[in-house]
Write a protein that holds these residues in place. Sequence first.
Motif, mmCIF file in Angstrom:
data_model
loop_
_atom_site.group_PDB
_atom_site.id
_atom_site.type_symbol
_atom_site.label_atom_id
_atom_site.label_comp_id
_atom_site.label_asym_id
_atom_site.label_seq_id
_atom_site.Cartn_x
_atom_site.Cartn_y
_atom_site.Cartn_z
ATOM 1 N N PRO A 145 -12.876 1.608 4.670
ATOM 2 C CA PRO A 145 -11.635 1.120 5.281
ATOM 3 C C PRO A 145 -11.547 -0.395 5.367
ATOM 4 O O PRO A 145 -10.470 -0.964 5.175
ATOM 5 C CB PRO A 145 -11.693 1.744 6.689
ATOM 6 N N ALA A 146 -12.671 -1.070 5.654
ATOM 7 C CA ALA A 146 -12.652 -2.527 5.746
ATOM 8 C C ALA A 146 -12.305 -3.153 4.393
ATOM 9 O O ALA A 146 -11.466 -4.060 4.303
ATOM 10 C CB ALA A 146 -14.003 -3.043 6.245
ATOM 11 N N VAL A 147 -12.940 -2.658 3.334
ATOM 12 C CA VAL A 147 -12.656 -3.178 1.994
ATOM 13 C C VAL A 147 -11.222 -2.841 1.586
ATOM 14 O O VAL A 147 -10.476 -3.703 1.088
ATOM 15 C CB VAL A 147 -13.653 -2.600 0.966
ATOM 16 N N GLY A 148 -10.813 -1.602 1.811
ATOM 17 C CA GLY A 148 -9.455 -1.192 1.452
ATOM 18 C C GLY A 148 -8.402 -1.968 2.213
ATOM 19 O O GLY A 148 -7.362 -2.347 1.644
ATOM 20 N N GLY A 149 -8.646 -2.225 3.509
ATOM 21 C CA GLY A 149 -7.675 -2.976 4.301
ATOM 22 C C GLY A 149 -7.506 -4.400 3.792
ATOM 23 O O GLY A 149 -6.384 -4.923 3.725
ATOM 24 N N ASN A 150 -8.600 -5.056 3.414
ATOM 25 C CA ASN A 150 -8.513 -6.423 2.876
ATOM 26 C C ASN A 150 -7.759 -6.454 1.557
ATOM 27 O O ASN A 150 -6.939 -7.338 1.316
ATOM 28 C CB ASN A 150 -9.925 -6.988 2.694
ATOM 29 N N LEU A 151 -8.028 -5.480 0.693
ATOM 30 C CA LEU A 151 -7.372 -5.466 -0.614
ATOM 31 C C LEU A 151 -5.893 -5.093 -0.505
ATOM 32 O O LEU A 151 -5.061 -5.613 -1.258
ATOM 33 C CB LEU A 151 -8.089 -4.473 -1.543
ATOM 34 N N THR A 152 -5.576 -4.212 0.436
ATOM 35 C CA THR A 152 -4.183 -3.782 0.592
ATOM 36 C C THR A 152 -3.303 -4.927 1.072
ATOM 37 O O THR A 152 -2.088 -4.934 0.854
ATOM 38 C CB THR A 152 -4.100 -2.595 1.570
ATOM 39 N N ASP A 153 -3.896 -5.904 1.745
ATOM 40 C CA ASP A 153 -3.129 -7.068 2.214
ATOM 41 C C ASP A 153 -2.649 -7.945 1.065
ATOM 42 O O ASP A 153 -1.738 -8.760 1.242
ATOM 43 C CB ASP A 153 -4.003 -7.910 3.150
ATOM 44 N N LEU A 154 -3.234 -7.785 -0.116
ATOM 45 C CA LEU A 154 -2.826 -8.585 -1.267
ATOM 46 C C LEU A 154 -1.515 -8.062 -1.847
ATOM 47 O O LEU A 154 -1.062 -6.960 -1.513
ATOM 48 C CB LEU A 154 -3.925 -8.553 -2.338
ATOM 49 N N GLU A 155 -0.919 -8.845 -2.730
ATOM 50 C CA GLU A 155 0.306 -8.402 -3.399
ATOM 51 C C GLU A 155 -0.010 -7.191 -4.296
ATOM 52 O O GLU A 155 -0.988 -7.195 -5.033
ATOM 53 C CB GLU A 155 0.874 -9.540 -4.253
ATOM 54 N N GLY A 157 -1.180 -4.562 -3.259
ATOM 55 C CA GLY A 157 -2.516 -4.203 -2.813
ATOM 56 C C GLY A 157 -2.796 -2.714 -2.866
ATOM 57 O O GLY A 157 -3.906 -2.308 -3.252
ATOM 58 N N PHE A 158 -1.816 -1.894 -2.490
ATOM 59 C CA PHE A 158 -2.064 -0.450 -2.482
ATOM 60 C C PHE A 158 -2.315 0.060 -3.896
ATOM 61 O O PHE A 158 -3.198 0.902 -4.109
ATOM 62 C CB PHE A 158 -0.883 0.299 -1.856
ATOM 63 N N ARG A 159 -1.566 -0.449 -4.874
ATOM 64 C CA ARG A 159 -1.798 -0.052 -6.254
ATOM 65 C C ARG A 159 -3.186 -0.492 -6.716
ATOM 66 O O ARG A 159 -3.883 0.255 -7.409
ATOM 67 C CB ARG A 159 -0.726 -0.654 -7.160
ATOM 68 N N LEU A 160 -3.577 -1.703 -6.310
ATOM 69 C CA LEU A 160 -4.914 -2.199 -6.663
ATOM 70 C C LEU A 160 -5.999 -1.297 -6.085
ATOM 71 O O LEU A 160 -6.962 -0.929 -6.782
ATOM 72 C CB LEU A 160 -5.080 -3.631 -6.138
ATOM 73 N N VAL A 161 -5.835 -0.908 -4.824
ATOM 74 C CA VAL A 161 -6.827 -0.051 -4.178
ATOM 75 C C VAL A 161 -6.902 1.302 -4.873
ATOM 76 O O VAL A 161 -7.991 1.854 -5.091
ATOM 77 C CB VAL A 161 -6.495 0.110 -2.678
ATOM 78 N N CYS A 162 -5.751 1.861 -5.231
ATOM 79 C CA CYS A 162 -5.727 3.146 -5.937
ATOM 80 C C CYS A 162 -6.413 3.048 -7.297
ATOM 81 O O CYS A 162 -7.127 3.973 -7.711
ATOM 82 C CB CYS A 162 -4.282 3.627 -6.117
ATOM 83 N N ASN A 163 -6.200 1.929 -7.986
ATOM 84 C CA ASN A 163 -6.852 1.747 -9.295
ATOM 85 C C ASN A 163 -8.370 1.626 -9.138
ATOM 86 O O ASN A 163 -9.128 2.150 -9.962
ATOM 87 C CB ASN A 163 -6.293 0.497 -9.981
ATOM 88 N N ILE A 164 -8.803 0.929 -8.091
ATOM 89 C CA ILE A 164 -10.248 0.827 -7.840
ATOM 90 C C ILE A 164 -10.823 2.202 -7.522
ATOM 91 O O ILE A 164 -11.901 2.574 -8.008
ATOM 92 C CB ILE A 164 -10.527 -0.165 -6.693
ATOM 93 N N SER A 165 -10.105 2.955 -6.715
ATOM 94 C CA SER A 165 -10.553 4.312 -6.384
ATOM 95 C C SER A 165 -10.616 5.178 -7.638
ATOM 96 O O SER A 165 -11.561 5.956 -7.822
ATOM 97 C CB SER A 165 -9.616 4.937 -5.352
ATOM 98 N N THR A 166 -9.616 5.027 -8.496
ATOM 99 C CA THR A 166 -9.625 5.768 -9.764
ATOM 100 C C THR A 166 -10.851 5.417 -10.584
ATOM 101 O O THR A 166 -11.528 6.298 -11.139
ATOM 102 C CB THR A 166 -8.353 5.442 -10.576
ATOM 103 N N PHE A 167 -11.152 4.123 -10.675
ATOM 104 C CA PHE A 167 -12.344 3.674 -11.420
ATOM 105 C C PHE A 167 -13.616 4.281 -10.825
ATOM 106 O O PHE A 167 -14.532 4.693 -11.560
ATOM 107 C CB PHE A 167 -12.425 2.149 -11.405
ATOM 108 N N ILE A 168 -13.692 4.352 -9.494
ATOM 109 C CA ILE A 168 -14.873 4.918 -8.835
ATOM 110 C C ILE A 168 -15.063 6.379 -9.230
ATOM 111 O O ILE A 168 -16.177 6.822 -9.538
ATOM 112 C CB ILE A 168 -14.753 4.774 -7.302
#
Length: 438
Positions: A145-155, A157-168
């Motif tokens: 959650p801490a990492v996701g919250g920081n990344l979601t704050d970016l422009e 951000g939610f798409r970026l977090v989803c892409n990182i999760s997809t990569f994982i």
Amino acid sequence: MNAKSIQRLMYLLGFLDLGGVMLIIPLFVVHLRTLGMTPMVGGIVRSFYGVLQLLSSPLVGRWSDKYGRRPLLLACLSVTAIGYFVLGATSSVLIIVVSRIVTGIFKHSTTLCKAVLADVTEVEERSQVLGKFNAAMGAAVILGPAVGGNLTDLENGFRLVCNISTFIFVLNVALCFAFLPNELPHHSQSEKHKVISKQTSKDEQEQTSKRSEEQQEGALNHLIQESEPSEEEQEETMGHIIKVIRDIDWQVFGDIFLVDFFLTFAAFTYRASFVLIIDQMFGASPKTIGYIISFQGIIGAMAGFLTGKISKLYQNSQLELFHSSLLQGAALLVLTFAPNVLSVILLLIPLSLSSTVIQTSTSTIIIERSDPSKIGSVTGFGQSIQAIATMTTPLLSSMAQEVSVYGPGVLASLSAVVGAALAGYVAHTKKLRKEKEL
């Protein structure tokens, strides 16, 4: 690949799996709101996800027994990766709902990892191995959650977090494909995929097969059979469910099951709308929300280490349950009307501690009352209470939130008060029994 190497692989898969989920899930409801979805509709989506998880779990489990853990694990991880990619790539509510339905059916990778661990681990070592697996997932709950919250704050951000999760999840697929063997070491309990040595007796094989069948049919949530089951299989499964219900002595367990339901419902109700409550009441950023959820994970982990000492201090599970339920109710009530984020953070400490102690004490009471030969059935039924709460609380909590931002907290507090009253009754009854015995 030997058993120890497979265990380490499962620890890594479990950490990455839950880490990928925790990057997204805590802030998922906020994303739904930005797309125009009301809390009630979001609650319906999340409740339906829980229903799909419950219904598809036994089916995936049976398939893994029939076709092997590896192909099912690869399939579940692959579908989950696609689901999270779609989640980040679209702004269509309909497509999001469809992706959550598909993910809900196939997101059983954690359960399959535990099954692999059980397959490759000696019976006397399983508690230790599963404890390490849970610790790896606990670390993911804290970090994700801490990492996701920081990344979601970016422009974007939610798409970026989803892409990182997809990569994982794609990485997990690659690790599973490259290192997990088709045939697991001989500790497997799967009837059709167990590698049986020539020295194994016929009786031992039959006992292993019987244990496998009992594990598959031991819980009440195994209501879904494979597609087009035979009439004999339907009758056997339904007969088992009816037998489990009949075998439970409701005069012995009725009160503690009610306590368990109301207290679990209280905790899950507040948790289901926690992110939206913080967002609406205080305008907290995704980064702040992520840190708060990670803090919850830390407190929960610390509380787990304290429960043993608390139980030794009380020496009375009923009284321990009563006092912890009072603490939970008070924490929920004050949290509902907390004036600022700092107050919320501080109040999460008694809430997390009381919830952890409640889980431990209710389990202890249930086991203490159980006949040794029926502990599995009784505790399995107790677990179904949590499954029911998981399915119903997102919807009911969101309905309460439609009425008022304080609605979920008030509903949770009322449920906790009822649970505390019943817990007090349980403790008082226990005291009267002891006095009569003396």
